[in-house]
Scaffold this active site. Sequence first.
Site, PDB file in Angstrom:
ATOM      1  N   GLY A  79      13.054  -7.285  23.388  1.00  0.00           N
ATOM      2  CA  GLY A  79      13.063  -7.198  21.790  1.00  0.00           C
ATOM      3  C   GLY A  79      14.348  -7.687  21.579  1.00  0.00           C
ATOM      4  O   GLY A  79      15.486  -7.579  22.190  1.00  0.00           O
ATOM      5  N   ARG A  80      14.481  -8.087  20.223  1.00  0.00           N
ATOM      6  CA  ARG A  80      15.615  -8.383  19.578  1.00  0.00           C
ATOM      7  C   ARG A  80      15.755  -7.967  18.041  1.00  0.00           C
ATOM      8  O   ARG A  80      14.736  -7.659  17.540  1.00  0.00           O
ATOM      9  CB  ARG A  80      15.827 -10.152  19.365  1.00  0.00           C
ATOM     10  CG  ARG A  80      15.930 -10.831  20.534  1.00  0.00           C
ATOM     11  CD  ARG A  80      15.721 -12.308  20.183  1.00  0.00           C
ATOM     12  NE  ARG A  80      15.384 -13.056  21.280  1.00  0.00           N
ATOM     13  CZ  ARG A  80      16.029 -13.403  22.119  1.00  0.00           C
ATOM     14  NH1 ARG A  80      17.328 -13.142  22.273  1.00  0.00           N
ATOM     15  NH2 ARG A  80      15.604 -14.235  23.080  1.00  0.00           N
ATOM     16  N   PHE A 115      20.696  -5.194  16.098  1.00  0.00           N
ATOM     17  CA  PHE A 115      21.805  -4.493  17.259  1.00  0.00           C
ATOM     18  C   PHE A 115      21.915  -5.367  18.402  1.00  0.00           C
ATOM     19  O   PHE A 115      23.008  -5.281  18.968  1.00  0.00           O
ATOM     20  CB  PHE A 115      21.250  -3.330  17.635  1.00  0.00           C
ATOM     21  CG  PHE A 115      19.980  -3.532  18.127  1.00  0.00           C
ATOM     22  CD1 PHE A 115      19.717  -3.923  19.354  1.00  0.00           C
ATOM     23  CD2 PHE A 115      18.597  -3.466  17.335  1.00  0.00           C
ATOM     24  CE1 PHE A 115      18.347  -4.280  19.996  1.00  0.00           C
ATOM     25  CE2 PHE A 115      17.243  -3.725  17.910  1.00  0.00           C
ATOM     26  CZ  PHE A 115      17.290  -4.040  19.352  1.00  0.00           C
ATOM     27  N   ASP A 167      17.045   7.127  10.691  1.00  0.00           N
ATOM     28  CA  ASP A 167      16.445   6.002  10.873  1.00  0.00           C
ATOM     29  C   ASP A 167      15.078   6.061  11.516  1.00  0.00           C
ATOM     30  O   ASP A 167      14.726   5.335  12.242  1.00  0.00           O
ATOM     31  CB  ASP A 167      17.447   4.919  11.356  1.00  0.00           C
ATOM     32  CG  ASP A 167      16.676   3.426  11.066  1.00  0.00           C
ATOM     33  OD1 ASP A 167      15.960   3.407  10.159  1.00  0.00           O
ATOM     34  OD2 ASP A 167      17.103   2.388  11.730  1.00  0.00           O
TER      35      ASP A 167
END
Length: 921
Positions: A603-604, A607, A725
């Site tokens: 994943g990207r 962060f 979050d």
Amino acid sequence: MGKKGTPFPFPCPFFTLIILLPLSLSKSDDSDAMSDLAKSLSNLPSSWKPNSDPCNNWSGVRCDSSKRVTEINLARLSISGSLPTSISSLSSLKSLQLQSNSISGAVPSLSSLGSLQRLTLDSNSFTSLPADFLSGMTNLESLSIDDNPFEPWTLPASLDPAPSALTSFSASNASLSGTFPEVLATLPTLQSLRLSYNNLSGGLPASLNGSSIQSLQLNNQQSVAKMTGGIEVIASMPQLTLVWLQSNGFTGPIPDLSSLNSLQSFNVRDNQLTGVVPTSLTSLSSLQNVSLSNNKLQGPFPSFSSNVVADVDSGNNFCNKLPGPCDSRVTLLLAVAAGFEYPSSFADSWTGNDPCGSNAWLGVTCDSSGKNITVLNFANQKLTGVISPDIANITSLTKLVLSNNNLVGTIPDTLTSLPNLQVLDVSNNNLTGDVPKFAPTVTLKTSGNQFGQSGSGSSSGGSSSGSSSGGSSDSGGSSADGSNSKKLRIGWIIGLVVIVVALLALIIAAAIVRRRNKKNIKKFKPVHSSMDSDTDMVKIQMSSTDTSANVKSNNYGFQGLYSEGSSASVNPNGHNLFDQGMHMSIESLRKATENFSEANVLGRGGFGVVYKGNLNGMLVAVKRSECDPVSKKGLQEFRAEIDVLTKVRHRNLVALLGYCENGSERLLVYEYMPGGTLGDHLFDRQNSSGHQQLTWMQRLTIALDVARGIEYLHSLAQETFIHRDLKPSNILLDGEMRAKVSDFGLVKLAADREKSVMTRLAGTFGYLAPEYAITGKISTKVDVYAFGVILMELITGRKVLDDSLPDDESHLVTCFRRNLLDRDRFMKSVDPSLDLSDNESRDALLEMADLARHCTAREHIQRPDMSHCVNRLAPLVDQWRPTSYAEEDEGDLDSGLELNEKLKKWKSNENTSTADFSTFG
Ligand SMILES: *[C@@H]1O[C@H](CO)[C@@H](O)[C@H](O)[C@H]1NC(C)=O
Ligand SMILES: *[C@@H]1O[C@H](CO)[C@@H](O)[C@H](O)[C@H]1NC(C)=O
Ligand SMILES: *[C@@H]1O[C@H](CO)[C@@H](O)[C@H](O)[C@H]1NC(C)=O
Ligand SMILES: *[C@@H]1O[C@H](CO)[C@@H](O)[C@H](O)[C@H]1NC(C)=O
Ligand SMILES: *[C@@H]1O[C@H](CO)[C@@H](O)[C@H](O)[C@H]1NC(C)=O
Ligand SMILES: *[C@@H]1O[C@H](CO)[C@@H](O)[C@H](O)[C@H]1NC(C)=O
Ligand SMILES: *[C@@H]1O[C@H](CO)[C@@H](O)[C@H](O)[C@H]1NC(C)=O
């Protein structure tokens, strides 16, 4: 004057003195010192002529018959200048009054003024006190140095000789620092002590016990922490007439003041006092004025006699707005809280006059009639004190959980009379004495205490072995008589061996399964795909300009991670956590991820990138980010995440396995979660990732998992963490669709005392609690709100913000709450892929929907605590998985449940104690 004979190289001034003395025989001995004084000060009365005889008509000066100056009074004359060191030669001086002038500079040493009785220096501009302040002034009776801009100073721990006649010590607004000066507490003559508006911190010392102080003013400390701790010691100061403790951080209850029969003024407003206002205060006949507002006082609204000026009403948690008794259940619960010394958390949560009402009371669960209290669950509440025998008056109680606290004393015998009690869990406290004999239907958990002598009561021995093995708990232990105990023990040993072997087999099996799955894993979707936040959910990071200043000046007792203060106690400079053996080399991580190969990207996001890795056969997720050297934001989040994750361990939080700093690059290594994110499962309707749709039971279980993880974060023994979050893309699933919360980069540490703090806004639109979005005030209720949103998403299968829908439907929370008003309309909004054909599922759905509504209440105080969420969800999940006793024994809080049913099920398994473990397989 003893210095005159000194052979050391500073003789000049003394020579002059000696030479001058014979020339001025007719003048006072003190002429020169007084001339010095007259020269050092300006704006003096005209009679102060240097080199004239000070005993002859200098205004404000008095001398004795031997022409020694005994009194200087220059009060309120707008005098400026400074005091010369030669003032120390006025050894006959009894009174020095210089108050309300503009004299500046250092106060010189006064230690040779052995005759001084009265010293008044207040309201000047003195900048420092001498190091030997108070020493040598053995005859001092009254001292006042208020309102001077001194450098911070402290009193020494002891004075030798001590001023043996000091009755009044006044140093308010005088930069006195450190803790309460105990040296004053022990002066037998002291009557008035005024230390208001200083920088004192810490508590009232026990040495005040029996002190002669009549007037005690410690109000408005300016230090960040202020004065803290309990005020019970004032109960042992019978001379008190005035007590001013307002605007501090004192906690705990107002003690029994019945021995203070001269008390006239009692001011404790603006503290954190809890508990019931004692009748010893309300009925005190000497009392003239009292101020109690802005505390967390509880119980009946206090009623004072009409000639008392009383300020009591604002900002307390009295059960009613007017005098009168509380609801009987409130009275009982307060008696229970009294045993625990009225914890602050209870005072915050227990508001109003209905413990079963819409405002959930921390740890209190009622039956469906909304009248009877059925469960008290106070696990992990850092409780001190004792178990109140009054708990026995709550006859409807079925479950009492007090585990993992620091309670002392015994289990009151009265508890055995609770007619409906089914579970009593007091494990992991510091209880002593003997466990009373409960009915065999009561499930007892007593391990981790200091009960009795071993062997005397086989019941307590049985209990501890029962609980510590993690299996089912024993009930009462009354069956374990002497002849059976050996058999039992052998049984246990065999049982344990079986368990260990079974567990080993499971671990090996799991490892084999993982290896087999390895090849298939690539087709799973990204694990840490917070990246979907980049598309339709905007992650925001706004800085309100002066938040750090706010935090400090408001004395919220809060420091952000890695600000000076918190790192001192938590991890100095953030370094000690780097000693925990979790550092991994960049080489090993390169190898694990095939040199960060594109094929391993999971994943990207904002962060950085998450890679799948294989660390010596163990699958891991490696989060790699560049640290922005300018903002330092990346570094802070990196350290925040390490810091949180090294301190927290919970099966519903993703575990940190290691970290690596490589230049500006930061890497974090987590356990690998093959199930992807909750978001992947919920919102990917086209099912492009091959994720299965979650069943209703899986969703319920996930909700409970998340609630437990967050509850744990909120109620750690030492600190409270706020996730900030929480959202579906931060909830990761394992192979069994059990959930763990991840992404701790924004977690804030909140000091326990403070419920809400101002902070830099961080989080994701849609999941932000209204008060947080508007004011930046953060509390644990911010996570509760986000959790409520997630519950809504679990129920409807839609995202919180969906722009493809018409405006009035695009915000899930608004729409969901509106739909709830009409059951048919609500049922139509439920995710159509859910199979809700049986009544149990539908009831559970409605219960979860109601919880979602409760959690997203606009006012944060109306939202429940996370423990309440756990308590409401656990019974729903338990209907499906009735053997969850095994989970409870892992230290979880749980719930007001269908105890009878569970008990029955458990009993049927009683003979095969390993049966519980089969559910792990
Ligand atoms: C003392 O001072 C007052 C005024 O300050 C003056 O009137 C008086 O004459 C003085 N007396 C002597 C003895 O100097
Ligand atoms: C405290 O003392 C300073 C002088 O050091 C003075 O200016 C200020 O007004 C005082 N504050 C209070 C609250 O009395
Ligand atoms: C309290 O201490 C702080 C620094 O520790 C200082 O800045 C402040 O002036 C002090 N306040 C008073 C009232 O002495
Ligand atoms: C105060 O001291 C007396 C005897 O010296 C003792 O009995 C009492 O318990 C003490 N009270 C407190 C609050 O420490
Ligand atoms: C609980 O019951 C006992 C015995 O009836 C009574 O003495 C006590 O006052 C009750 N406690 C409360 C808080 O009502
Ligand atoms: C629960 O409350 C009802 C009244 O609402 C009462 O009749 C009943 O006895 C209570 N049960 C217990 C166990 O106290
Ligand atoms: C338990 O109590 C004993 C003495 O009563 C004390 O020494 C010990 O520190 C306590 N332990 C804990 C964990 O509070």
